[in-house]
Structures are given as structure tokens and as C-alpha cells.
Write a protein that holds these residues in place. Sequence first.
Motif, PDB file in Angstrom:
ATOM      1  N   ASP A  67     -16.939   3.799   4.283  1.00 42.14           N
ATOM      2  CA  ASP A  67     -16.644   2.424   4.460  1.00 42.14           C
ATOM      3  C   ASP A  67     -17.249   1.893   5.808  1.00 42.14           C
ATOM      4  N   TYR A 101       0.809  -1.195   0.005  1.00 42.13           N
ATOM      5  CA  TYR A 101       0.062   0.043  -0.002  1.00 42.13           C
ATOM      6  C   TYR A 101       0.770   1.235   0.002  1.00 42.13           C
ATOM      7  N   VAL A 159     -22.710   0.526   3.096  1.00 40.91           N
ATOM      8  CA  VAL A 159     -22.973   0.949   1.679  1.00 40.91           C
ATOM      9  C   VAL A 159     -24.241   1.282   1.229  1.00 40.91           C
ATOM     10  N   HIS A 177     -12.006   1.867   2.211  1.00 44.53           N
ATOM     11  CA  HIS A 177     -10.913   1.084   2.919  1.00 44.53           C
ATOM     12  C   HIS A 177      -9.827   1.975   3.498  1.00 44.53           C
TER      13      HIS A 177
HETATM   14  C1  LIG Z   1     -11.001  -4.666  -0.847  1.00 43.20           C
HETATM   15  S1  LIG Z   1     -11.299  -3.309   0.074  1.00 43.20           S
HETATM   16  C2  LIG Z   1     -11.549  -2.198  -1.247  1.00 43.20           C
HETATM   17  C3  LIG Z   1     -10.147  -1.961  -1.490  1.00 43.20           C
HETATM   18  C4  LIG Z   1      -9.759  -0.629  -1.878  1.00 43.20           C
HETATM   19  N1  LIG Z   1     -10.247  -0.474  -3.265  1.00 43.20           N
HETATM   20  C5  LIG Z   1      -8.220  -0.565  -1.636  1.00 43.20           C
HETATM   21  O1  LIG Z   1      -7.518  -1.238  -2.481  1.00 43.20           O
HETATM   22  O2  LIG Z   1      -7.963   0.037  -0.722  1.00 43.20           O
HETATM   23  C6  LIG Z   1     -13.125  -3.592   0.330  1.00 43.20           C
HETATM   24  C7  LIG Z   1     -13.636  -2.509   1.263  1.00 43.20           C
HETATM   25  O3  LIG Z   1     -15.173  -2.524   1.445  1.00 43.20           O
HETATM   26  C8  LIG Z   1     -15.506  -2.450   2.771  1.00 43.20           C
HETATM   27  N2  LIG Z   1     -16.737  -2.977   2.787  1.00 43.20           N
HETATM   28  C9  LIG Z   1     -17.244  -4.366   2.733  1.00 43.20           C
HETATM   29  N3  LIG Z   1     -18.455  -4.510   2.737  1.00 43.20           N
HETATM   30  C10 LIG Z   1     -19.036  -3.262   3.053  1.00 43.20           C
HETATM   31  C11 LIG Z   1     -20.316  -2.854   3.503  1.00 43.20           C
HETATM   32  N4  LIG Z   1     -21.537  -3.703   3.178  1.00 43.20           N
HETATM   33  N5  LIG Z   1     -20.472  -1.294   3.526  1.00 43.20           N
HETATM   34  C12 LIG Z   1     -19.537  -0.497   3.407  1.00 43.20           C
HETATM   35  N6  LIG Z   1     -18.366  -1.079   3.357  1.00 43.20           N
HETATM   36  C13 LIG Z   1     -18.019  -2.351   3.057  1.00 43.20           C
HETATM   37  C14 LIG Z   1     -14.553  -3.243   3.476  1.00 43.20           C
HETATM   38  O4  LIG Z   1     -14.463  -2.535   4.794  1.00 43.20           O
HETATM   39  C15 LIG Z   1     -13.161  -2.702   2.888  1.00 43.20           C
HETATM   40  O5  LIG Z   1     -12.539  -1.729   3.514  1.00 43.20           O
END
Ligand SMILES: C[S@@+](CC[C@H](N)C(=O)[O-])C[C@H]1O[C@@H](n2cnc3c(N)ncnc32)[C@H](O)[C@@H]1O
Length: 283
Positions: free
Chosen positions: A89, A33, A116, A70
Motif C-alpha cells: 500500500d 473492521y 501500486v 489498507h
Molecule cells: C478502500 S482501501 C482498500 C480496502 C481494502 N480492500 C480493505 O477493505 O481494507 C484502498 C487502499 O488503496 C490504497 N491506495 C490507493 N491508491 C494507491 C496507489 N496508487 N498505490 C498504492 N496504494 C494505493 C489506499 O492507501 C488504501 O489503503
Amino acid sequence: MNTWNHGPVEDYAELNRASWDERAPAHAASPDYAVERFASDPAHLSEVVRFDLPLLGDIGGLRGVHLQCHIGTDTVSLARLGADMTGLDFSAASLAQARRIASLAGADVRFVEAEVYDAAGALGPEPFDLVYTGIGALCWLPDIARWARVVAGLLRPGGRLFIREGHPMLWALDDARPDRLLAVEYPYFERDEPMVFDEGGTYVETDVAFTHNRTHEWNHGLGEIVTALMTAGMDLTGLVEHGSVPWEALPGQMERIGGGEWRLADRPWRLPHTYTLQAVRRP
Ligand SMILES: C[S@@+](CC[C@H](N)C(=O)[O-])C[C@H]1O[C@@H](n2cnc3c(N)ncnc32)[C@H](O)[C@@H]1O
């Protein structure tokens, strides 16, 4: 190795959030990251956003929201491109890292903790010019039509969705085949039943051992995603499939090609790895 079953939906949000909360600090500490680069180089952008640039265009002055942001490295990068950004998030630990990274980057970004599907209520009534999301976001959501309505509801008429995401064909493949065959193992289409995984580890380099490893995930076919957006009042303006993905999606079968991107080592043209979809809200 992944395990999955067709069991009943437990509290998917609670399970998934525990997994993300535990992984957030390890992600922020991982070289993948490259968080410290936001402090050392005021022009640094995440590799994900750098990849987006040719399709993203000029976003200066836009009021944007990054759904499922995230630890905020992409959100901060979009702010550095001149957008007025909010990140959303449901993982408090992710947002704690996101706020820290924005602060060390000197970026003025607002972060909102919410599921979300509750984004409209959490973000308030003022519409956005840009919704940005993707790279491992949609697979956590059980209902793509509901997500599309949320996206459309956040945008002003003429406002734009920009998403680059893992291709549903990639998500459908068995990612742990020692014989390196591309085998379709998981659903391509959205199903009511989640895929339930019990899997330590994560998608970046880290020595941290995790304990919250049970997750619920869903796939959504490309046609389902497009149809959901059109039904929600959006017009498709772009759909590009890419031959690379910004994480090692099929471990042991991929090679690095630079810029943080990976692709199949053997005949990569067999597989769409990711896609960028753009759509605008109808007036
Ligand atoms: C793979 S990460 C996204 C990655 C981002 N594109 C990055 O590389 O930093 C997925 C994110 O979705 C969030 N997430 C998963 N389900 C969610 C929901 N129902 N509502 C809000 N956030 C959610 C998680 O907390 C996580 O931070």
C-alpha cells in the motif's frame, strides 16, 4: 454530497494518500473492521475474505501479494488460510495499522510501502503465485492497462489474479439521490480526467471528523478491465457478478443482508453490485 468536476489532474497520488493516511487509524478503530476479533479468535477471518472463500479455494502454501492492502485485515485473513502473504500500500499510516493488526493476530505478514504502479521494483524479482486485490482498489488508479501489466509482471506463469471489486456500473451511479432513483451520473468508461471529490466521512462507522477530503478517482468498464488483463498476458478463468457489496455504496438505499454485505433494498436484481474476476498468467 459528492461534488466532482473534470479539472486537470493535480498530484492525485499525494491527495489520495493524505486522505487514506488520515482515515487509516479511524478505520482500525471502527467496529466495522472488527480488529479486536483477530486477537480474540485465532480462526477469525474478515467478512470480505469469508465471502471470497467459495471462489478462492485452497490457497495454502501459495506465495501471495495483496495490492492496496489498507490496514491489512484481508491480508491477515489470507495468511490465516495458509498463504505466505505480503501486503502493499502507498499509505504509511495504513501499513502502521496493518503491522499492528498482524502482530496482535500473531500472523507473519510482510508489508511494503509503495505506489501500486511501482510494485514490481518494491517487491523484488521473486514472482508470486497469487495476486489478490479489490474492494475499493481500482477506483484510485488512472490507467487500468498499466495496472494489468503490473499484475501480470508480479505473477509466475500459471499464477493467479483474484479480485473482487465494486462493479463499474455501481460506481457510475449517483450515490446521493434523495428520490432513490438509480441515475447514471459518473463515467462508466475510463477517462483521462479524474473525478474530483470533496467529501468528508468514510465508508465505515466512525465519529472522527476528517480534514483531507479531496480525492481523485477513476472508473474502468468491465470490458476494459478484462481486455487490459488479456493484453497483459493473462487468461480469464472466472467472472462472477454479485448482487451485494461489502459497504453501504448507495447510502439510504441499501439494506444489510448479513456477512457484512449490503444490497439495494428495492429490486436488487436491477444492479450488479460487485464482481469477482479471476485470471491466470499465460505460460
Ligand atoms: C478502500 S482501501 C482498500 C480496502 C481494502 N480492500 C480493505 O477493505 O481494507 C484502498 C487502499 O488503496 C490504497 N491506495 C490507493 N491508491 C494507491 C496507489 N496508487 N498505490 C498504492 N496504494 C494505493 C489506499 O492507501 C488504501 O489503503
